[in-house]
Design a protein around this motif. Sequence first.
Motif, mmCIF file in Angstrom:
data_model
loop_
_atom_site.group_PDB
_atom_site.id
_atom_site.type_symbol
_atom_site.label_atom_id
_atom_site.label_comp_id
_atom_site.label_asym_id
_atom_site.label_seq_id
_atom_site.Cartn_x
_atom_site.Cartn_y
_atom_site.Cartn_z
ATOM 1 N N ALA A 174 9.536 2.338 -13.096
ATOM 2 C CA ALA A 174 9.501 3.621 -12.104
ATOM 3 C C ALA A 174 10.724 4.148 -12.004
ATOM 4 O O ALA A 174 11.027 5.222 -11.609
ATOM 5 N N PHE A 175 11.608 3.077 -11.681
ATOM 6 C CA PHE A 175 13.156 3.331 -11.102
ATOM 7 C C PHE A 175 14.052 3.523 -12.120
ATOM 8 O O PHE A 175 15.295 3.320 -11.780
ATOM 9 N N GLY A 176 13.594 3.441 -13.224
ATOM 10 C CA GLY A 176 14.305 3.705 -14.392
ATOM 11 C C GLY A 176 15.255 2.387 -14.993
ATOM 12 O O GLY A 176 16.255 2.689 -15.836
ATOM 13 N N VAL A 177 14.944 1.348 -14.767
ATOM 14 C CA VAL A 177 15.434 0.304 -15.224
ATOM 15 C C VAL A 177 14.642 -0.241 -16.491
ATOM 16 O O VAL A 177 13.408 -0.562 -16.402
ATOM 17 N N PRO A 178 15.540 -0.468 -17.532
ATOM 18 C CA PRO A 178 14.600 -0.804 -18.805
ATOM 19 C C PRO A 178 14.194 -2.301 -18.905
ATOM 20 O O PRO A 178 15.000 -3.039 -17.773
ATOM 21 N N THR A 235 3.754 8.628 -6.284
ATOM 22 C CA THR A 235 2.870 9.678 -6.513
ATOM 23 C C THR A 235 3.311 10.946 -5.860
ATOM 24 O O THR A 235 2.430 12.004 -5.882
ATOM 25 N N SER A 236 4.461 10.878 -4.753
ATOM 26 C CA SER A 236 4.716 11.962 -3.851
ATOM 27 C C SER A 236 4.987 13.095 -4.702
ATOM 28 O O SER A 236 4.982 14.256 -3.976
ATOM 29 N N GLY A 237 5.716 13.194 -5.751
ATOM 30 C CA GLY A 237 6.332 14.128 -6.732
ATOM 31 C C GLY A 237 7.646 14.560 -6.233
ATOM 32 O O GLY A 237 8.114 15.415 -6.616
ATOM 33 N N ASN A 238 8.224 13.523 -5.357
ATOM 34 C CA ASN A 238 9.775 13.491 -4.981
ATOM 35 C C ASN A 238 10.633 12.791 -6.032
ATOM 36 O O ASN A 238 10.113 11.718 -6.525
ATOM 37 N N SER A 282 0.806 -1.329 -0.025
ATOM 38 C CA SER A 282 0.108 0.031 0.111
ATOM 39 C C SER A 282 0.874 1.262 -0.077
ATOM 40 O O SER A 282 0.328 2.461 -0.381
ATOM 41 N N GLN A 283 2.059 1.174 0.554
ATOM 42 C CA GLN A 283 3.179 2.259 0.628
ATOM 43 C C GLN A 283 3.485 2.745 -0.687
ATOM 44 O O GLN A 283 3.854 3.812 -1.215
ATOM 45 N N VAL A 284 3.634 1.691 -1.935
ATOM 46 C CA VAL A 284 4.602 1.952 -3.032
ATOM 47 C C VAL A 284 3.798 2.946 -3.832
ATOM 48 O O VAL A 284 4.546 3.970 -4.179
ATOM 49 N N PRO A 285 2.551 3.073 -4.101
ATOM 50 C CA PRO A 285 1.736 4.124 -4.867
ATOM 51 C C PRO A 285 1.899 5.341 -4.178
ATOM 52 O O PRO A 285 2.118 6.286 -5.046
#
Length: 520
Positions: free
Chosen positions: A504-508, A476-479, A469-472
């Motif tokens: 999301a973490f930039g891994v292809p 979406t925190s904008g940081n 539940s914390q991942v979204p």
Amino acid sequence: MTSGDAGFGEIARAMAEALRAGAGATASGATLQLRYTGGAVSCRAWSDAREHLSVDYVPIAMLLREHPPSALEVRLDAEGYVFTARPDVASVSPGRLVFDPEFRYPGHPRPGLPRPAAAEPSGAPTDPAVRAEVTRLTTEFADVYTAVKGDPPPWPPGRTEADLAAAEARIGVRLPEDLRALYLVADGDPRESGLLGPYSHDPLGELVERYLDGEPGSHGWEDEPDDTGVVFETPPFGHVKRLSRNDWWVTFGSDRSGDYLAADLDPAERGRPGQVLEYGRDIHGPVRYVSASVTAMLTEVVEALRAGKYEEEPGEEYLIPETGLREDPVRSYSEVLSHPAEVAGLPGRELVQEVHLNDAGDVDLAAFEPLESVRALSVNRAGTVHPAIGGLGVLESLRIGAHRVDLAPIAGHPALWDLALTDVGTPLDLTVLRTLPRLTRLSLERSAVPDWGPVCELPGLRVLKLDRSQVPALLTSGNPLPRLAALFVSGRTTLREMSELRAAFGVPEGEVTEIRGVLP
């Protein structure tokens, strides 16, 4: 890239059929996940109606032998099943994404430690004085053994100086002089005569092959990012470097039951090169200090024989000298408490390095200051925790499960690199985390986090543990997301969700196999 069958068609159908058989009437919405490591398979299955399903996946494990390590998932729906396989996701449910496989926690060095000067292979013959002493001790052992058993010890012939030089050239290490001398007497003790007490040394060739197998050196434990990671110090303190592994720990023997002897060529300040350590199945926590040297081990064994302190089993080929080589340490490095007041009465408390405090209500951690060597402190199922840890100067890991935690007292702690705050119902103010210079791993599972900014601003944060539940909220925190080596997500996660996290973490995205099928 998404591919079609890629050889997974039979596996996909087998997983779907096994899942349907395990789910029965609740098959729609059921999920089966397998993690194949290349040597082992783990399984997790559930449905909308049942939290756990029993699935026979043994036949599927046989099919996986021809495939690379992967995370595999099949989900049943009204139309049939959807199968996904990804070799770039380590595991799901709980989710595990490793972005930097070379990452290691403090005290977990990669290979490449500088070689001590004394360990430089030189090809020089064994020190004559050391060789004479080892020969004298082994001869005395052999004389007693022969007198008791009627036959000489069943030792293989010794190796030559040329053999030793060739072996040392292969591994890039000069062995301790007394271990060299022991090999000149006998190339191992495969029938366990008792020469080293409860241990026996390996043939020289086995020593070489073990050293060269995988990473050089010996031991290596908890080197993965999801391991506990704290390295505890070996008593007597100051003799053994506080490392999970060392290029210059050379395994040379064992008890033939899963515990191994290593010669330490890279000791700490109070130790000496050639001191003997033990690690393995029965050694929990730090490696165990056995003796100052092979010579000291031989001396202890021979002195026991001189005093008649040994056991002899008729028909067996070994003597059992009564030595202190396998004596337990003065106390365990770890302690479990139910109240902080128990600290005052702990015997040998200067040796306590790990504490678990359970069900203690409201707690002020200043009560643990008398435990000067504590490196890991875990507080479980508490009410309110006041983490006054300023007096715990070597504390590296603090794990708190409590309703409320006031984090202000941890500000500026110089050694703390692992912090877990779980099940904290009162909203956490995490701004103080910016003051922790070594903070490397953070777990916030099932805790109330109103502001993710401080987490994203931690320059040294490499491992983060969250619940599903914390991942979204983080995304979406904008940081800007932290630069992580690994991310762990507790609870049920799907391969699609873990794939989205990778992106999301930039891994292809790597290779993905997706198959939709219909069951008869």
